[in-house]
Structures are given as structure tokens and as C-alpha cells.
Design a protein around this motif. Sequence first.
Motif, mmCIF file in Angstrom:
data_model
loop_
_atom_site.group_PDB
_atom_site.id
_atom_site.type_symbol
_atom_site.label_atom_id
_atom_site.label_comp_id
_atom_site.label_asym_id
_atom_site.label_seq_id
_atom_site.Cartn_x
_atom_site.Cartn_y
_atom_site.Cartn_z
ATOM 1 N N ASP A 24 34.678 50.384 38.617
ATOM 2 C CA ASP A 24 33.939 49.394 39.404
ATOM 3 C C ASP A 24 33.959 48.038 38.708
ATOM 4 O O ASP A 24 33.938 47.947 37.488
ATOM 5 N N VAL A 25 33.976 47.003 39.506
ATOM 6 C CA VAL A 25 33.951 45.646 38.988
ATOM 7 C C VAL A 25 32.500 45.305 38.670
ATOM 8 O O VAL A 25 31.609 45.528 39.495
ATOM 9 N N SER A 26 32.257 44.753 37.495
ATOM 10 C CA SER A 26 30.879 44.442 37.100
ATOM 11 C C SER A 26 30.437 43.110 37.704
ATOM 12 O O SER A 26 31.255 42.245 38.006
ATOM 13 N N ASP A 27 29.124 42.975 37.852
ATOM 14 C CA ASP A 27 28.554 41.712 38.339
ATOM 15 C C ASP A 27 28.898 40.572 37.386
ATOM 16 O O ASP A 27 29.147 39.456 37.814
ATOM 17 N N GLU A 28 28.910 40.889 36.102
ATOM 18 C CA GLU A 28 29.221 39.866 35.105
ATOM 19 C C GLU A 28 30.638 39.327 35.287
ATOM 20 O O GLU A 28 30.854 38.119 35.232
ATOM 21 N N SER A 29 31.589 40.217 35.541
ATOM 22 C CA SER A 29 32.967 39.752 35.712
ATOM 23 C C SER A 29 33.143 38.971 37.015
ATOM 24 O O SER A 29 33.894 37.996 37.070
ATOM 25 N N ILE A 30 32.419 39.360 38.057
ATOM 26 C CA ILE A 30 32.488 38.618 39.318
ATOM 27 C C ILE A 30 31.875 37.224 39.136
ATOM 28 O O ILE A 30 32.443 36.227 39.593
ATOM 29 N N ASN A 31 30.742 37.145 38.449
ATOM 30 C CA ASN A 31 30.118 35.843 38.194
ATOM 31 C C ASN A 31 31.038 34.946 37.375
ATOM 32 O O ASN A 31 31.160 33.751 37.645
#
Length: 97
Positions: A24-31
Motif C-alpha cells: 500500500d502507498v503511505s499517506d506520507e509518500s502521497i503527501n
Amino acid sequence: MIKHQYKLLLVAIFLFSSSLSYADVSDESINKLLDLSGLAMQVDQFPGLINAGMEQAKQQGTPIPDAQYRSMVNSADESIVPSEIIEGIRISLKKID
């Protein structure tokens, strides 16, 4: 026997690496992606750009009554919410496989 061990090792490496690619893609990486791409800053500027465009149109076009113009600006301010746009983008990025 040694060839069989190499094949087993290659299969194990392949299975391990392929399972990592589906993490899963983390929120941190998306931000971080949104910030580095400049998209978050551009979306934050949407309301100001829309208001500036309406102001320019008001000055150059057919005169609009002030009450109607204020109503249009208020409507744009209420409906163009950068945080909601960014959240929609985040959700879409998480769905990408």
C-alpha cells in the motif's frame, strides 16, 4: 542438485520482490509526491485564480450588479475548496494499482 537450489533461490527472490511491489502507498509518500510536484500549491491557488478571473471579467465585460457579483464570488468560495480537491486526488492515487 546445485542447479535446483539456484532455481529455488530465484523463485524465492521473485516472489519476495513481487509482493513488495503491491504494498500500500503511505499517506506520507502521497503527501510528499503532491508537494514535490507542486500540485498541492497549485490547488491552493484555485480560489484566488477564480476570483481574479471573475474580477477581470466584471471589469472588461457587461456590468454586473454588485449583489449578483458578490453572490457569484461567495458561491465560488464555498464550492471550490482546495482541501477537498486534494483529498480526492489522494484517494485516487491510493486506488492506482
